[in-house]
Motif scaffolding. Structure first.
Motif, PDB file in Angstrom:
ATOM      1  N   LYS A  89      -6.646  -7.087 -15.330  1.00 22.15           N
ATOM      2  CA  LYS A  89      -7.355  -5.908 -15.821  1.00 22.15           C
ATOM      3  C   LYS A  89      -6.661  -5.259 -17.013  1.00 22.15           C
ATOM      4  N   GLU A  90      -5.371  -5.513 -17.159  1.00 17.34           N
ATOM      5  CA  GLU A  90      -4.641  -4.908 -18.274  1.00 17.34           C
ATOM      6  C   GLU A  90      -4.961  -5.581 -19.600  1.00 17.34           C
ATOM      7  N   ASP A  91      -5.192  -6.892 -19.561  1.00 17.16           N
ATOM      8  CA  ASP A  91      -5.448  -7.597 -20.825  1.00 17.16           C
ATOM      9  C   ASP A  91      -6.791  -8.336 -20.851  1.00 17.16           C
ATOM     10  N   ASN A  92      -7.486  -8.411 -19.704  1.00 13.43           N
ATOM     11  CA  ASN A  92      -8.792  -9.084 -19.595  1.00 13.43           C
ATOM     12  C   ASN A  92      -8.716 -10.585 -19.843  1.00 13.43           C
ATOM     13  N   LEU A  93      -7.533 -11.176 -19.825  1.00 14.48           N
ATOM     14  CA  LEU A  93      -7.384 -12.606 -20.079  1.00 14.48           C
ATOM     15  C   LEU A  93      -7.635 -13.417 -18.815  1.00 14.48           C
ATOM     16  N   ASN A  94      -8.359 -14.501 -18.976  1.00 17.37           N
ATOM     17  CA  ASN A  94      -8.608 -15.417 -17.874  1.00 17.37           C
ATOM     18  C   ASN A  94      -7.468 -16.431 -17.819  1.00 17.37           C
ATOM     19  N   PRO A  95      -6.741 -16.516 -16.713  1.00 13.11           N
ATOM     20  CA  PRO A  95      -5.587 -17.424 -16.640  1.00 13.11           C
ATOM     21  C   PRO A  95      -5.949 -18.894 -16.752  1.00 13.11           C
ATOM     22  N   ARG A  96      -7.226 -19.228 -16.605  1.00 14.71           N
ATOM     23  CA  ARG A  96      -7.631 -20.638 -16.739  1.00 14.71           C
ATOM     24  C   ARG A  96      -7.670 -21.086 -18.188  1.00 14.71           C
ATOM     25  N   TYR A  97      -7.773 -20.125 -19.106  1.00 14.06           N
ATOM     26  CA  TYR A  97      -7.885 -20.467 -20.526  1.00 14.06           C
ATOM     27  C   TYR A  97      -6.510 -20.577 -21.159  1.00 14.06           C
ATOM     28  N   ILE A  98      -5.970 -21.790 -21.141  1.00 12.69           N
ATOM     29  CA  ILE A  98      -4.658 -22.048 -21.724  1.00 12.69           C
ATOM     30  C   ILE A  98      -4.749 -23.294 -22.603  1.00 12.69           C
ATOM     31  N   PHE A  99      -3.756 -23.478 -23.469  1.00 10.79           N
ATOM     32  CA  PHE A  99      -3.774 -24.621 -24.381  1.00 10.79           C
ATOM     33  C   PHE A  99      -3.685 -25.949 -23.637  1.00 10.79           C
ATOM     34  N   ASP A 100      -3.021 -25.958 -22.481  1.00 12.49           N
ATOM     35  CA  ASP A 100      -2.843 -27.200 -21.734  1.00 12.49           C
ATOM     36  C   ASP A 100      -4.167 -27.790 -21.264  1.00 12.49           C
ATOM     37  N   THR A 101      -5.171 -26.950 -21.059  1.00  8.01           N
ATOM     38  CA  THR A 101      -6.473 -27.437 -20.589  1.00  8.01           C
ATOM     39  C   THR A 101      -7.508 -27.472 -21.714  1.00  8.01           C
ATOM     40  N   PHE A 102      -7.055 -27.242 -22.942  1.00  4.10           N
ATOM     41  CA  PHE A 102      -7.959 -27.267 -24.097  1.00  4.10           C
ATOM     42  C   PHE A 102      -7.909 -28.658 -24.721  1.00  4.10           C
ATOM     43  N   VAL A 103      -9.030 -29.359 -24.706  1.00  6.06           N
ATOM     44  CA  VAL A 103      -9.075 -30.726 -25.236  1.00  6.06           C
ATOM     45  C   VAL A 103      -9.208 -30.680 -26.757  1.00  6.06           C
ATOM     46  N   VAL A 104      -8.270 -31.305 -27.436  1.00  4.40           N
ATOM     47  CA  VAL A 104      -8.262 -31.320 -28.896  1.00  4.40           C
ATOM     48  C   VAL A 104      -8.873 -32.615 -29.400  1.00  4.40           C
ATOM     49  N   GLY A 105      -9.871 -32.505 -30.257  1.00  2.00           N
ATOM     50  CA  GLY A 105     -10.503 -33.667 -30.877  1.00  2.00           C
ATOM     51  C   GLY A 105     -10.652 -33.423 -32.360  1.00  2.00           C
ATOM     52  N   SER A 106     -11.258 -34.373 -33.041  1.00  2.00           N
ATOM     53  CA  SER A 106     -11.424 -34.223 -34.490  1.00  2.00           C
ATOM     54  C   SER A 106     -12.290 -33.021 -34.841  1.00  2.00           C
ATOM     55  N   PHE A 107     -13.161 -32.626 -33.911  1.00  2.00           N
ATOM     56  CA  PHE A 107     -14.090 -31.528 -34.198  1.00  2.00           C
ATOM     57  C   PHE A 107     -13.422 -30.150 -34.146  1.00  2.00           C
ATOM     58  N   ASN A 108     -12.301 -30.029 -33.437  1.00  2.00           N
ATOM     59  CA  ASN A 108     -11.685 -28.708 -33.274  1.00  2.00           C
ATOM     60  C   ASN A 108     -10.194 -28.684 -33.581  1.00  2.00           C
TER      61      ASN A 108
END
Length: 458
Positions: free
Chosen positions: A120-139
């Motif tokens: 509630k202090e920062d409204n950040l979702n703990p699931r959204y991290i770089f480790d689970t972000f798939v990097v491809g040519s499009f992004n």
């Protein structure tokens, strides 16, 4: 709605996995506040006789879910359990009843929803991290810029403006920046919010005549401000005015500012040139739709994270035929994961095609004539004979398959199919489609033939 029953009776299916996957899709359908309020302490008890039993805390929650979200919950549950005909709400009993001097613990303890909790202090979702972000040519460019912001917040790429279509991963990426900065330095004051909530806060402050105390002091105290869906402010002149002053205040103090939008700032209606110029002072990056290779990488990573065994042909089929956004792709994969867990088996390509057939959009380049041509070639027939009113079985079966594929894969209407295939009555088409459906349940060779024809059309 059902009366209170003892929730210690657990069905054999993996109800935990079922409800976890259902919650993922429910979270996308409703507001975060409502999700946290009404679904935090819910879980599926069992699936029995095609009924799903959902445990809730009390009668109030039970009535509210039934009145407000019943259709939504049932619709999403059916994505994972197509046979589910109903949903029963059960008020959970106290797990800590003593029997023989010992406390009896429920074997299906309440869902661990830590992954769903929003700080509630920062409204950040703990699931959204770089480790689970798939990097491809499009992004990859957007990902690299985000990493640079983490290294030097407030200095490099300030502001960072990320834009792209819905479900392309914008929210995941910009929240990953906030979570990474908090991880490096817990004292960093990060705040994520949507533009809608930002506007609501401003309007509330104006109405209470407390803009300075309730609004300006709140938003100017942060080291990093992440504002999602900035296009929402296109018709809110006063709120954009306040955003302009807030931007200047944060920027002058070297505070990092991050925006997202569904379009480039130059194409946001009513956006003033002064705001456009400030957005351009940092970095504006597009996240387009993922290419086929990137979709394959996303599928493989998500499958690995969920310990799902998935064949390369299924991965290739999904990446080729699911042309929607990442969110849609993840939703379909969640359905596959849940079905695999419920059935305790690795799904075949045929299983997957049947499961997601309504999600596969027909290719615009495929016409009725193309389907007829491919089927005729497959069975070594002349195309003309398909249209003739002959009952020779060597022709009847391919014709029925054409009707079935046109209906199931391309959603062509029965009358149109009949018209295109020699002016046949729509009842004949219905009968043909039903016959193929029934034959597919028992004829393994027919299943393989249909799969090969579909592959030729893909």
């Amino acid at each position: 709605m059902n009366e209170t029953i003892n929730e210690n009776v657990i069905d054999e299916v993996d109800v935990k996995a079922l409800w976890e996957n259902t919650l993922v899709d429910i979270e996308l359908e409703i507001s975060k506040a409502n999700f946290s309020t009404w679904f935090k302490n819910t879980h599926v008890i069992k699936v029995e006789d095609d009924m799903v039993y959902l445990s809730v805390e009390n009668a109030f929650v039970k009535d509210w879910l039934y009145k407000k979200y019943h259709k939504t919950i049932l619709k999403i549950l059916r994505n994972f359990v197509p046979s589910a005909r109903g949903l029963e709400y059960v008020i959970k009993k106290d797990d800590k009843k003593e029997e023989g001097g010992e406390i009896k613990h429920n074997v299906n303890k309440e869902l661990p929803l830590s992954d769903f909790y929003i700080n509630k202090e920062d409204n950040l979702n703990p699931r959204y991290i770089f480790d689970t972000f798939v990097v491809g040519s499009f992004n990859e460019l957007a990902h690299a810029a985000s990493q640079a912001v983490v290294e030097k917040p407030g200095i490099v790429y300030n502001p960072l403006f990320v834009y792209g279509g819905s479900g392309h991963g914008k929210t995941h990426l910009i929240q990953s920046i906030g979570n990474q900065l908090k991880k490096r330095n817990p004292n960093t004051k990060v705040f994520y919010t949507t533009s809608e909530k930002f506007a609501t806060d401003y309007i509330s402050a104006v109405r209470s005549n407390k803009v300075n105390t309730l609004f300006k002091e709140k938003y100017r105290k942060y080291d990093v401000l992440i504002l999602d869906d900035i296009q929402f402010l296109s018709n809110m002149d006063k709120t954009r005015e306040e955003l302009f002053h807030l931007f200047n205040s944060l920027y002058d103090d070297n505070k990092q500012i991050i925006f997202s939008s569904d379009k480039h700032p130059n194409f946001i209606p009513n956006l003033e040139d002064r705001l456009k110029s400030r957005f351009s002072a940092g970095m504006i990056i597009d996240i387009p739709s993922p290419d086929s290779e990137s979709r394959m990488a996303i599928i493989k990573l998500k499958a690995q994270q969920n310990k799902l065994i998935i064949s390369d042909e299924v991965v290739s089929y999904l990446a080729t035929n699911i042309q929607g956004n990442i969110r849609e792709l993840e939703g379909i994969l969640n359905s596959i994961i849940c079905q695999s867990q419920l059935k305790s088996k690795v799904l075949t390509l045929s299983d997957v095609k049947n499961l997601i057939k309504n999600n596969v959009k027909p290719k615009k380049s495929v016409s009725v004539k193309d389907v007829i041509k491919q089927v005729a070639e497959f069975y070594n027939l002349e195309e003309d004979i398909i249209y003739k009113k002959t009952r020779v079985k060597e022709v009847v079966k391919p014709r029925q398959l054409i009707m079935y594929i046109l209906r199931e894969d391309f959603n062509v209407s029965y009358p149109t199919i009949g018209q295109k295939l020699g002016g046949r009555d729509h009842t004949t088409v219905i009968h043909s489609c039903e016959k193929i459906k029934n034959d597919l349940k028992v004829d393994s060779m027919l299943i393989k033939e249909v799969e090969q024809i579909r592959a030729m059309l893909s």
